[in-house]
Design an enzyme around this catalytic site. Structure first.
Site, PDB file in Angstrom:
ATOM      1  N   SER A 170       0.707  -1.293  -0.078  1.00 19.91           N
ATOM      2  CA  SER A 170       0.021  -0.099   0.085  1.00 19.91           C
ATOM      3  C   SER A 170       0.958   1.319   0.034  1.00 19.91           C
ATOM      4  O   SER A 170       1.901   1.174  -0.666  1.00 19.91           O
ATOM      5  CB  SER A 170      -0.891  -0.139   1.149  1.00 19.91           C
ATOM      6  N   ASP A 187      -5.863  -3.157  -2.702  1.00 20.85           N
ATOM      7  CA  ASP A 187      -4.894  -3.144  -1.524  1.00 20.85           C
ATOM      8  C   ASP A 187      -4.200  -4.359  -1.073  1.00 20.85           C
ATOM      9  O   ASP A 187      -4.758  -4.990  -0.657  1.00 20.85           O
ATOM     10  CB  ASP A 187      -5.428  -2.227  -0.538  1.00 20.85           C
TER      11      ASP A 187
END
Length: 624
Positions: free
Chosen positions: A331, A445
């Site tokens: 991320s 993500d």
């Protein structure tokens, strides 16, 4: 470098094959690459390696089989599973032509009952392997460099050898002049030095073939501006050779950035790949750290805007002179880690992150929430501006980003392909940004499944891992959620640019992980830092200075607690030089344990604080 075996162990093992048991033992040879036993096979035999070398391989996640241990002449293998009555937990194969003596289970236990010292010495060996993870000579010490380009590579290998010696190790470079030497000569040289580097030029095919059979790990050295040759060198068998074959692409100093790595990767299928500039001392020193298990890997977790703390942590590491040899993250951690992997300076990293996330309001392109709260078009444009068409494989330093595959339920490790597309997938917070669809796979993500991917780093790097983790840092404003603003006040205040409060909930939910997974991820870090930026929301992209300062302070505090440089955290205390030992003092536990910010101190078990040596199989001792 040679394994510390006691004379009593050698004597005890020798007696197993004397007297009435001599005719029950069998001798056989394995050619390089041949499997002695696979993982999961029944353990019904004790094996003693008489000559050659064996490698211990274990499957690890997305990387596949990894060489985790080396067994040298005089050492047993298979003893742990034999005594425990369990199947073998790893695959053991010959790294080179080897001679082995085998004793069936029944004969072994008969000998053990008649000579209890055999069991005592084996128990000592197993305890040492399990505790120390280094005494068994667990990691490679013999490396081959085979040229796949017209220009000689000997000078490059010599610079690496000099850098290894500068670390305090003994190192010998062997070239084609040893082609006619007897096999025992090679063994004597290897036993006499910590590291041995074989070098073969492109016009020495016979010597190159011997080198490929002789070494623990192989480096193929090429030129990115030239196409790979039709026939590339490899280890003894294709089944395992790619797991211990790496690629080094040397480039001319006038070539500012690597290129064409993809073509070489497709041709060779290496386990890892590295870039180096011709004549650059820093790159030779980096490769020396890779060989000696002292290369530093930096892993950065996700955490939304609070992950700005990673920028401060990187600044503190650079000020301390810590080399960053492998980088990766999930991320926002991946976004920040890409900067030093591209060799951005602190100033450039600061400017680019501010331009992409602080000044631009990346989540301001709100959409009707059919798939997500935003269109992510603005994010895609910012990523294109930051990274262009850079391929991850062409980044100067090894880098990976992690995303979560909702189709397969597994993580995706991005080590090649367009960097901007990997980043877009790694930060696609479910509900906040639309997922990325690639080859029919839905990617979101990385924090959803693996917010702190130290295990991926451990598969790539045997050296120390520095981890900066924001996984459990609080970042949701409870007051805002209890008393949400009205729509008109929310719009009038400009707060709409960072998304409605539900974005905080979605972002925080994406970065929460289970205690077991978090503990396992943190266990892989040799230096663990947990910054605690206070007074900001996880989606507060404007609050840049608070987390940066928190990350810098936490890393500085962690570094001050160390008694040796980070590069030496996994180096056994008994191999430190006089100068190293003077710096080390007696605080070995602090050096190898985790360092945490004052607000997040958590005690660790003593076993995790013990100094970790470079010659140690991380996941399973060779006896398994």
């Amino acid at each position: 470098m040679s394994p510390q075996r006691s004379d009593t162990l050698d004597a005890a093992l020798g007696r197993l094959f004397e007297g009435p048991l001599a005719d029950r033992a069998s001798w056989f040879a394995l050619t390089g690459g041949e499997v002695l036993f696979p993982a999961g096979a029944e353990a019904d035999t004790l094996y003693i390696l008489r000559s050659g070398r064996l490698g211990v391989f274990q499957p690890e996640g997305e990387i596949g089989l990894r060489l985790i241990g080396v067994i040298r002449p005089g050492e047993p293998t298979g003893e742990m599973a034999l005594l425990a009555g369990t199947p073998h937990t790893a695959t053991v194969a010959a790294l080179r032509d080897s001679e082995i003596v085998a004793l069936p289970r029944e004969a072994f236990f008969e000998a053990a009952r008649a000579a209890p010292e055999v069991m005592v010495e084996l128990a000592r060996l197993m305890i040492r392997r399990a505790r120390d993870r280094s005494s068994a000579g667990g990691e490679p010490s013999v490396f081959g460099f085979i040229s796949a380009r017209p220009r000689p590579i000997r000078a490059f290998v010599e610079r690496i050898a000099a850098a290894i010696k500068a670390q305090g190790h003994s190192c010998q470079v062997i070239d084609h002049s040893a082609l006619s030497s007897a096999s025992d000569w090679f063994s004597r040289v290897e036993d006499a030095h910590d590291y041995v580097l074989y070098v073969a030029e492109a016009d020495e095919p016979a010597w190159a073939a011997l080198c490929a059979r002789q070494v623990d790990r192989l480096f193929v050295v090429g030129n990115a501006l030239l196409a790979p040759p039709a026939v590339l060198p490899h280890g003894p068998t294709q089944a395992l050779s790619s797991q211990r074959t790496d690629l080094i692409l040397l480039r001319d100093p006038r070539m500012t950035r690597p290129a064409n790595t993809r073509i070489w990767i497709d041709a060779l299928n290496p386990s890892r790949w590295f870039h180096a500039t011709e004549g650059a001392a820093a790159d030779a020193e980096r490769m020396a750290r890779v060989i000696t298990g002292s290369a530093v890997g930096l892993v950065l977790s996700g955490g939304g805007a609070r992950a700005y703390a990673h920028i401060g942590a990187i600044r503190a590491l650079r000020e301390a002179g810590t080399p960053l040899d492998f980088l990766g993250g999930s991320s926002m951690g991946a976004v920040v880690a890409a900067g030093p992997a591209l060799r951005w300076s602190d100033a450039e990293l600061d400017a680019r992150i501010k331009a992409a996330f602080v000044k631009s309001d990346p989540l301001s392109d709100l959409a009707f929430p059919m798939i997500a709260m935003t269109r992510a078009g603005k994010v895609a444009r910012l990523l294109r501006e930051a990274y262009g068409d850079i391929d991850i494989a062409d980044m100067p330093l090894p880098f990976f980003a992690v995303s979560s595959n909702l189709t397969t339920g597994r993580i995706e490790v991005h080590r090649r392909g367009l960097l901007r597309k990997a980043m877009r997938a790694s930060i696609a917070i479910p509900g906040v940004m639309p997922p990325v669809v690639r080859d029919g796979q839905v990617l979101v993500d990385g924090a959803v499944l693996k917010n702190f991917p130290t295990d991926v780093m451990r598969q790539l790097n045997a050296g120390p891992i520095v981890g900066v983790d924001m996984s459990q840092a609080r970042g949701v404003d409870a007051h805002t959620l209890e008393n949400p603003p009205s729509w008109w006040r929310w719009i009038a205040s400009g707060a709409w640019k960072r998304g409605p409060p539900i974005v905080s909930i979605l972002m925080r939910a994406a970065t929460i992980t289970t205690d077991a997974d978090l503990e396992s991820s943190r266990e892989n870090a040799d230096l663990l830092v947990l910054p605690t930026p206070e007074g900001m929301d996880i989606r507060d992209w404007k609050a840049y200075d608070i987390p940066v300062a928190a990350g810098y302070a936490a890393m500085r505090q962690a570094l001050e607690q160390l008694d040796r440089p980070i590069e030496q955290l996994r180096r056994p205390a008994d191999t430190l030089t006089t100068d190293d030992a003077a710096r080390s003092g007696t605080a070995a536990e602090t050096a190898a344990g985790s360092s945490r910010s004052a607000a997040e101190q958590t005690p660790r078990k003593a076993a995790r604080k013990a100094p970790r040596g470079k010659a140690r199989p991380r996941l399973s001792p060779p006896g398994q």
